[in-house]
Enzyme design. Structure first.
Site, PDB file in Angstrom:
ATOM      1  N   ASP A  49     -17.930   2.805   9.179  1.00 28.27           N
ATOM      2  CA  ASP A  49     -16.365   3.067   9.976  1.00 28.27           C
ATOM      3  C   ASP A  49     -16.678   3.081  11.154  1.00 28.27           C
ATOM      4  O   ASP A  49     -15.951   2.677  11.994  1.00 28.27           O
ATOM      5  CB  ASP A  49     -16.279   4.618   9.448  1.00 28.27           C
ATOM      6  CG  ASP A  49     -14.654   4.883   9.982  1.00 28.27           C
ATOM      7  OD1 ASP A  49     -13.459   4.454   9.615  1.00 28.27           O
ATOM      8  OD2 ASP A  49     -14.567   5.575  10.127  1.00 28.27           O
ATOM      9  N   GLY A  65     -11.245  17.332   1.034  1.00 31.10           N
ATOM     10  CA  GLY A  65     -10.621  16.236   1.488  1.00 31.10           C
ATOM     11  C   GLY A  65     -11.379  15.209   2.538  1.00 31.10           C
ATOM     12  O   GLY A  65     -10.553  13.996   2.819  1.00 31.10           O
ATOM     13  N   SER A 114      -2.106   7.099   0.588  1.00 29.57           N
ATOM     14  CA  SER A 114      -1.287   7.958   1.872  1.00 29.57           C
ATOM     15  C   SER A 114      -1.144   7.454   2.777  1.00 29.57           C
ATOM     16  O   SER A 114       0.152   8.537   3.362  1.00 29.57           O
ATOM     17  CB  SER A 114      -2.780   9.022   1.601  1.00 29.57           C
ATOM     18  OG  SER A 114      -2.847  10.023   3.115  1.00 29.57           O
ATOM     19  N   VAL A 115      -0.957   6.408   3.354  1.00 27.49           N
ATOM     20  CA  VAL A 115      -0.277   6.169   5.033  1.00 27.49           C
ATOM     21  C   VAL A 115       0.643   5.245   4.466  1.00 27.49           C
ATOM     22  O   VAL A 115       1.715   5.952   5.107  1.00 27.49           O
ATOM     23  CB  VAL A 115      -1.453   4.611   5.220  1.00 27.49           C
ATOM     24  CG1 VAL A 115      -0.710   4.203   6.878  1.00 27.49           C
ATOM     25  CG2 VAL A 115      -2.791   6.002   5.958  1.00 27.49           C
ATOM     26  N   GLY A 116       0.535   4.901   3.207  1.00 31.30           N
ATOM     27  CA  GLY A 116       1.822   3.795   3.330  1.00 31.30           C
ATOM     28  C   GLY A 116       3.209   5.283   2.702  1.00 31.30           C
ATOM     29  O   GLY A 116       4.236   5.274   3.308  1.00 31.30           O
ATOM     30  N   GLY A 158       0.539  -1.270   0.072  1.00 28.13           N
ATOM     31  CA  GLY A 158      -0.132  -0.047  -0.142  1.00 28.13           C
ATOM     32  C   GLY A 158       0.639   1.175  -0.587  1.00 28.13           C
ATOM     33  O   GLY A 158       1.830   1.375   0.855  1.00 28.13           O
ATOM     34  N   PHE A 159       0.604   2.104  -1.130  1.00 23.74           N
ATOM     35  CA  PHE A 159       1.244   3.004  -1.190  1.00 23.74           C
ATOM     36  C   PHE A 159       0.875   4.673  -1.533  1.00 23.74           C
ATOM     37  O   PHE A 159       1.231   5.247  -2.300  1.00 23.74           O
ATOM     38  CB  PHE A 159       3.035   3.066  -2.244  1.00 23.74           C
ATOM     39  CG  PHE A 159       3.857   3.684  -1.784  1.00 23.74           C
ATOM     40  CD1 PHE A 159       4.576   3.549  -0.717  1.00 23.74           C
ATOM     41  CD2 PHE A 159       4.447   4.678  -3.325  1.00 23.74           C
ATOM     42  CE1 PHE A 159       5.724   4.429  -0.121  1.00 23.74           C
ATOM     43  CE2 PHE A 159       6.257   5.139  -2.753  1.00 23.74           C
ATOM     44  CZ  PHE A 159       6.629   5.251  -1.011  1.00 23.74           C
ATOM     45  N   LYS A 205     -14.875  -0.094  13.878  1.00 21.36           N
ATOM     46  CA  LYS A 205     -14.095  -0.296  15.415  1.00 21.36           C
ATOM     47  C   LYS A 205     -14.880  -0.392  16.052  1.00 21.36           C
ATOM     48  O   LYS A 205     -13.768  -0.688  16.636  1.00 21.36           O
ATOM     49  CB  LYS A 205     -13.484   1.698  14.838  1.00 21.36           C
ATOM     50  CG  LYS A 205     -12.795   1.851  13.613  1.00 21.36           C
ATOM     51  CD  LYS A 205     -12.975   4.002  14.357  1.00 21.36           C
ATOM     52  CE  LYS A 205     -12.432   4.354  12.629  1.00 21.36           C
ATOM     53  NZ  LYS A 205     -12.066   5.905  12.038  1.00 21.36           N
ATOM     54  N   VAL A 262      -7.676   1.665  14.769  1.00 20.21           N
ATOM     55  CA  VAL A 262      -9.006   2.251  15.711  1.00 20.21           C
ATOM     56  C   VAL A 262      -7.990   4.108  15.910  1.00 20.21           C
ATOM     57  O   VAL A 262      -7.304   3.890  16.453  1.00 20.21           O
ATOM     58  CB  VAL A 262      -9.000   1.594  16.196  1.00 20.21           C
ATOM     59  CG1 VAL A 262     -10.069   2.331  17.547  1.00 20.21           C
ATOM     60  CG2 VAL A 262      -9.655  -0.201  16.278  1.00 20.21           C
TER      61      VAL A 262
END
Length: 328
Positions: free
Chosen positions: A207, A193, A10-12, A7-8, A211, A138
């Site tokens: 969502d 965004g 936003s988080v990656g 996974g590259f 969690k 979470v």
């Protein structure tokens, strides 16, 4: 410590930037997204990969898939941060199973596999003598899972409730501040965004519900699914409803709640006194945990974002390094 990142987005990319910015002694030997990948036992040039990705190009070769990285790269920890799929957990669930089966630790921000298959994955990790860590699933940067597992060990948790979704919190904040309609606040959230083109996952409480399932199953030893969560979203809320709350010096927040002894998991809009610590602004998250020994504790922080989620992932990586990898 050698890691592979799947996974590259936003988080990656946030994780890659954090590794570059801090001297963490972490080498990335595998990297892949849905379009391309790269395996390099000597270490991948993260800055080059970031530059390529942010210029619209691939992070590596189209001939290298995430499955190749899981099966063939030389790493201590797989970092699985591909997009969440709460229907069947794939492809992340397969990635995590594959890494654990190779006796590799796993750190993930991916809610799907943890919500759907935690008992199986925990057993697989234990059988292979490795860690499965999921703090980032979470509340983003808030170290809620670590606090409950480690800091509150020995406490009985009688109730847990809070604001688990930043998108909804932003919408409700704006509706209250400027008497916006739900549609107006959602449009603003999209522009900034904070909301997806299809916001259903957030605004219908899915969502937040996922969690709750993760916390119920992994911390509170419950056996629940998303179907067990009573859910009411925020789509039908009106400025008039928020004004009525305002007249009582209150406001409305989408609150997720677990009452373990009663087996209750619910997500719904609630009227909350403005002075309550759960009344946070914008995209913040806030969770109150009621315990027998420590009393009530409230955790507040950023629940999403590239850097914020990377913080949780890095925390899990260093936990594993300090407790396992260095001694192996």
């Amino acid at each position: 410590m050698r890691i592979a990142i799947l996974g590259f987005g936003s988080v990656g990319r946030g994780i890659a930037r954090a590794i570059l910015a801090k001297n963490l002694d972490i080498t990335v030997t595998g990297l892949a997204d849905s379009r391309s990948g790269i395996i390099d036992p000597a270490g991948i040039d993260l800055q080059t990969a970031l530059d390529q990705k942010e210029n619209g190009g691939p992070c590596g070769s189209p001939e290298v898939s995430p499955a190749d990285v899981v099966a063939k790269a030389d790493y201590d920890v797989l970092v699985e941060v591909t997009p969440t799929n709460v229907d069947d957990g794939e492809p992340a669930l397969g990635h995590i199973r594959g890494a654990l089966g190779r006796q590799k630790h796993v750190v993930t921000s991916n809610k799907g596999p943890i919500a759907l298959a935690y008992p199986e994955l925990r057993a697989l990790a234990a059988a292979n003598g490795v860690f499965l860590k999921y703090e980032a699933t979470v509340c983003g940067a808030i170290p809620l899972i670590h606090a409950m597992q480690e800091g509150l060990a020995g406490n009985t948790i009688s109730r847990l409730y809070g604001v688990f979704n930043g998108t909804c919190n932003y919408i409700l904040t704006r509706m209250a501040e400027d008497s916006l309609t739900y549609e107006q606040a959602l449009a603003e959230a999209r522009e900034l965004g904070y909301a997806e083109a299809d916001p259903t996952y957030d605004v219908e409480g899915i969502d937040a519900g996922v969690k709750l399932v993760i916390l119920a199953n992994t911390i509170l030893d419950m056996q629940t699914t998303l179907d067990d969560v009573e859910r009411t979203g925020i789509t039908l809320l009106t400025p008039e409803a928020l004004q009525l709350a305002e007249d009582q010096d209150c406001t409305i927040r989408l609150i997720g709640e677990i009452v373990p002894e009663a087996g209750v998991l619910r997500v719904s809009p609630r009227i909350v006194a403005k002075a309550h610590p759960l009344v946070v602004e914008g995209t913040l998250n806030a969770v109150t945990v009621e315990t027998d020994l420590a009393g009530d504790l409230t955790f507040i922080g950023k629940g999403a974002g590239s850097t914020e989620t990377a913080s949780a992932v890095i925390g899990d990586l260093l936990y594993i390094r300090d407790r396992h990898v260095q001694g192996s």
